[in-house]
Scaffold this motif. Structure first.
Motif, PDB file in Angstrom:
ATOM      1  N   ASN A   1      -7.952   6.031  -8.218  1.00 65.78           N
ATOM      2  CA  ASN A   1      -8.509   5.148  -7.279  1.00 65.78           C
ATOM      3  C   ASN A   1      -7.466   5.766  -6.329  1.00 65.78           C
ATOM      4  O   ASN A   1      -8.520   5.055  -4.572  1.00 65.78           O
ATOM      5  CB  ASN A   1      -7.285   4.054  -7.938  1.00 65.78           C
ATOM      6  N   LEU A   2      -6.402   6.478  -5.840  1.00 66.88           N
ATOM      7  CA  LEU A   2      -6.354   6.381  -4.763  1.00 66.88           C
ATOM      8  C   LEU A   2      -7.084   8.088  -4.233  1.00 66.88           C
ATOM      9  O   LEU A   2      -7.354   7.895  -3.047  1.00 66.88           O
ATOM     10  CB  LEU A   2      -4.678   7.461  -5.175  1.00 66.88           C
ATOM     11  N   ALA A   3      -7.520   8.326  -5.194  1.00 66.00           N
ATOM     12  CA  ALA A   3      -8.925   9.503  -4.561  1.00 66.00           C
ATOM     13  C   ALA A   3      -9.909   8.931  -4.015  1.00 66.00           C
ATOM     14  O   ALA A   3     -10.093   8.939  -2.600  1.00 66.00           O
ATOM     15  CB  ALA A   3      -9.620  10.658  -5.415  1.00 66.00           C
ATOM     16  N   ALA A   4     -10.646   8.334  -4.451  1.00 64.97           N
ATOM     17  CA  ALA A   4     -11.503   7.353  -4.170  1.00 64.97           C
ATOM     18  C   ALA A   4     -11.405   5.625  -2.793  1.00 64.97           C
ATOM     19  O   ALA A   4     -11.624   5.861  -1.812  1.00 64.97           O
ATOM     20  CB  ALA A   4     -11.844   5.991  -4.853  1.00 64.97           C
ATOM     21  N   ALA A   5     -10.016   5.296  -2.459  1.00 57.90           N
ATOM     22  CA  ALA A   5      -9.555   5.217  -1.623  1.00 57.90           C
ATOM     23  C   ALA A   5      -9.540   5.881  -0.605  1.00 57.90           C
ATOM     24  O   ALA A   5      -9.161   5.195   1.063  1.00 57.90           O
ATOM     25  CB  ALA A   5      -8.107   4.548  -1.865  1.00 57.90           C
ATOM     26  N   VAL A   6      -8.357   7.119  -0.721  1.00 57.51           N
ATOM     27  CA  VAL A   6      -8.215   7.767   0.463  1.00 57.51           C
ATOM     28  C   VAL A   6      -9.955   8.261   1.731  1.00 57.51           C
ATOM     29  O   VAL A   6     -10.271   8.703   2.374  1.00 57.51           O
ATOM     30  CB  VAL A   6      -7.870   9.482  -0.061  1.00 57.51           C
TER      31      VAL A   6
ATOM     32  N   GLN B   1      -7.581  -8.941  -3.708  1.00 56.52           N
ATOM     33  CA  GLN B   1      -8.262  -7.802  -4.808  1.00 56.52           C
ATOM     34  C   GLN B   1      -9.710  -7.386  -3.472  1.00 56.52           C
ATOM     35  O   GLN B   1     -10.542  -6.343  -4.273  1.00 56.52           O
ATOM     36  CB  GLN B   1      -9.053  -8.704  -6.116  1.00 56.52           C
ATOM     37  N   ASP B   2      -9.391  -7.561  -2.594  1.00 55.56           N
ATOM     38  CA  ASP B   2     -10.769  -7.388  -2.088  1.00 55.56           C
ATOM     39  C   ASP B   2     -10.313  -6.431  -1.363  1.00 55.56           C
ATOM     40  O   ASP B   2     -10.980  -6.163  -0.489  1.00 55.56           O
ATOM     41  CB  ASP B   2     -11.712  -8.752  -1.428  1.00 55.56           C
ATOM     42  N   ASP B   3      -9.441  -5.871  -1.159  1.00 54.57           N
ATOM     43  CA  ASP B   3      -9.386  -4.931  -0.160  1.00 54.57           C
ATOM     44  C   ASP B   3      -9.491  -3.479  -1.041  1.00 54.57           C
ATOM     45  O   ASP B   3      -8.918  -3.297  -1.842  1.00 54.57           O
ATOM     46  CB  ASP B   3      -7.545  -4.980  -0.343  1.00 54.57           C
ATOM     47  N   PRO B   4     -10.183  -2.854   0.309  1.00 49.24           N
ATOM     48  CA  PRO B   4     -10.795  -1.830  -0.596  1.00 49.24           C
ATOM     49  C   PRO B   4      -9.256  -0.543  -0.521  1.00 49.24           C
ATOM     50  O   PRO B   4      -9.926   0.574  -1.643  1.00 49.24           O
ATOM     51  CB  PRO B   4     -11.516  -1.426   0.567  1.00 49.24           C
ATOM     52  N   THR B   5      -8.020  -0.707  -0.514  1.00 50.81           N
ATOM     53  CA  THR B   5      -7.314   0.788  -0.267  1.00 50.81           C
ATOM     54  C   THR B   5      -6.493  -0.050  -1.880  1.00 50.81           C
ATOM     55  O   THR B   5      -6.028   0.568  -1.824  1.00 50.81           O
ATOM     56  CB  THR B   5      -6.293   0.630   0.447  1.00 50.81           C
ATOM     57  N   PHE B   6      -7.121  -1.084  -2.297  1.00 51.61           N
ATOM     58  CA  PHE B   6      -6.949  -1.646  -3.252  1.00 51.61           C
ATOM     59  C   PHE B   6      -7.583  -1.783  -4.768  1.00 51.61           C
ATOM     60  O   PHE B   6      -7.464  -0.906  -5.394  1.00 51.61           O
ATOM     61  CB  PHE B   6      -5.969  -3.238  -3.544  1.00 51.61           C
TER      62      PHE B   6
ATOM     63  N   PRO C   1       0.369  -0.884  -0.030  1.00 49.15           N
ATOM     64  CA  PRO C   1      -0.220  -0.134  -0.178  1.00 49.15           C
ATOM     65  C   PRO C   1       0.989   1.380  -0.144  1.00 49.15           C
ATOM     66  O   PRO C   1       0.321   2.605   0.819  1.00 49.15           O
ATOM     67  CB  PRO C   1      -1.013  -0.026   1.526  1.00 49.15           C
ATOM     68  N   ALA C   2       2.047   1.370  -0.346  1.00 47.97           N
ATOM     69  CA  ALA C   2       3.156   2.239  -0.088  1.00 47.97           C
ATOM     70  C   ALA C   2       1.702   3.948  -0.697  1.00 47.97           C
ATOM     71  O   ALA C   2       2.349   4.390  -0.231  1.00 47.97           O
ATOM     72  CB  ALA C   2       4.178   2.024  -1.387  1.00 47.97           C
ATOM     73  N   ALA C   3       2.137   4.099  -2.541  1.00 47.11           N
ATOM     74  CA  ALA C   3       0.847   4.853  -3.307  1.00 47.11           C
ATOM     75  C   ALA C   3      -0.477   5.437  -1.781  1.00 47.11           C
ATOM     76  O   ALA C   3      -0.791   6.716  -1.490  1.00 47.11           O
ATOM     77  CB  ALA C   3       0.536   4.685  -4.366  1.00 47.11           C
ATOM     78  N   PHE C   4      -1.115   4.194  -1.683  1.00 48.67           N
ATOM     79  CA  PHE C   4      -1.810   4.432  -0.681  1.00 48.67           C
ATOM     80  C   PHE C   4      -1.861   5.624   0.242  1.00 48.67           C
ATOM     81  O   PHE C   4      -2.664   6.560   0.955  1.00 48.67           O
ATOM     82  CB  PHE C   4      -3.082   3.719  -0.569  1.00 48.67           C
ATOM     83  N   ASP C   5      -0.701   4.760   1.459  1.00 50.68           N
ATOM     84  CA  ASP C   5      -0.464   5.522   2.391  1.00 50.68           C
ATOM     85  C   ASP C   5       0.063   6.308   2.134  1.00 50.68           C
ATOM     86  O   ASP C   5       0.147   7.698   2.563  1.00 50.68           O
ATOM     87  CB  ASP C   5       1.190   4.469   2.784  1.00 50.68           C
ATOM     88  N   ASP C   6       0.934   7.222   1.034  1.00 52.72           N
ATOM     89  CA  ASP C   6       1.694   8.706   0.669  1.00 52.72           C
ATOM     90  C   ASP C   6       0.119   9.136   0.813  1.00 52.72           C
ATOM     91  O   ASP C   6      -0.055  10.742   0.755  1.00 52.72           O
ATOM     92  CB  ASP C   6       2.607   8.474  -0.701  1.00 52.72           C
TER      93      ASP C   6
END
Length: 325
Positions: free
Chosen positions: A167-172, A235-240, A136-141
């Motif tokens: 993807n990142l905006a939605a996950a955040v 693939q079920d990880d919502p942060t991904f 999750p590096a990009a997500f964590d950033d």
């Protein structure tokens, strides 16, 4: 039938000649077969293409670079501000590039124009890229940048991103929906939200109709997802894969803009339906006869220019606390 029309297939007459000129220019700089090259070579070519398409910044926009301190790393950011005005909102922007390409330079002019068009500050985030930094590096950033902006800017926040950045905006938005200063809106531009790709019975819509569309195919999307994924990545990880979340309540008012001729378009439709089903506000618009990455075509293709204007207007409305639709 010419060799060119055979290569273009069903899109030969479906897409405007001006859009084909853009597609051909992109393919001249960044040909489809480049996915077979090492990632560093792909980045070098992509960066050259980005410089070639750069339109310059509007003269009233100034930009300054900085670093956000996070545990074990610093996250480069670039803040855009319109001279002579006081911003009422900050847009946190996540660039595209399949999680392996791009940075502060590749989307510099887009962010500057977004700043000029809304009057809001724009914070562009140079999140870590794969394969050096797997999920999750990009997500964590992205979350760290949101939290920094929420505390340090003192401004309401609108999340915005395109393609991988969508993807990142939605996950955040999903991860921070209960933050004391949660985003007041999000705008997702042809996002990859983790919809079905190859195989399975849940493939439908654009995943079938436009699986071989110009500039982005299902094969391309699968490649980018595979490069980003760590071993045993769910693939079920919502942060991904934000579409795999089980709770879509409490999300900020959401605008999703996709391209008709893009395998990812149905992701936007499904995401809208999930938010509406949970009682939220969401609007999805599929831009007819456009392709993935149309933001770079905004100065040469009238339909892309109109789409970008709608995106800027949506960000502006959400940032003022208004529902544009």
């Amino acid at each position: 039938m010419t060799a060119e029309s055979m290569t273009r297939g069903k899109y030969e007459t479906r897409l405007d000649p001006a859009l084909w000129a853009y597609i051909d220019a992109v393919n001249a700089w960044y040909p489809p077969e480049i996915l077979g090259l090492p990632i560093d070579k792909q980045r070098a070519v992509y960066d050259r293409m980005s410089r070639a398409f750069h339109q310059g910044r509007p003269p009233e926009v100034k930009a300054s670079d900085g670093l956000i301190a996070a545990p074990g790393r610093d996250i480069p950011v670039r803040r855009y501000q319109r001279a002579g005005s006081v911003a009422r909102t900050m847009v946190v922007y996540f660039h595209g590039g399949g999680f392996i390409l791009g940075g502060l330079e590749s989307h510099d002019d887009i962010c500057a124009e977004l700043c000029a068009g809304t009057g809001f500050d724009v914070l562009s985030v140079d999140y870590r890229l794969a394969p050096e930094h797997l999920h999750p590096a990009a997500f964590d950033d992205a979350v760290a940048a949101f939290e920094w902006a929420a505390v340090r800017s003192g401004l309401p926040l609108v999340l915005c991103g395109e393609s991988a950045g969508g993807n990142l905006a939605a996950a955040v938005a999903q991860a921070t929906r209960r933050h004391i200063r949660a985003a007041i809106g999000q705008v997702l531009i042809y996002p990859d939200l983790g919809g079905p790709l190859l195989g399975g019975n849940d493939r439908a819509g654009s995943h079938v109709e436009h699986g071989e569309a110009p500039l982005l195919s299902l094969h391309d999307v699968a490649f980018y997802r595979d490069v980003r994924a760590a071993k045993r990545q769910s693939q079920d990880d919502p942060t991904f894969s934000p579409l795999r979340d089980t709770d879509f309540s409490g999300l900020p008012p959401t605008v999703i803009v996709t391209a008709e001729c893009d395998p990812l378009s149905s992701d936007g439709e499904t995401y809208r339906d999930r938010i509406l089903g949970a009682g939220g506000k969401a609007w999805w618009h599929e831009e007819p006869r456009l392709v993935h990455s149309f933001l770079r075509a905004r100065t040469t293709v009238p339909a892309a220019a109109a789409a970008f204007a709608r995106i800027v207007a949506a960000v502006g409305a959400l940032g003022r606390g208004e529902w544009p639709y």
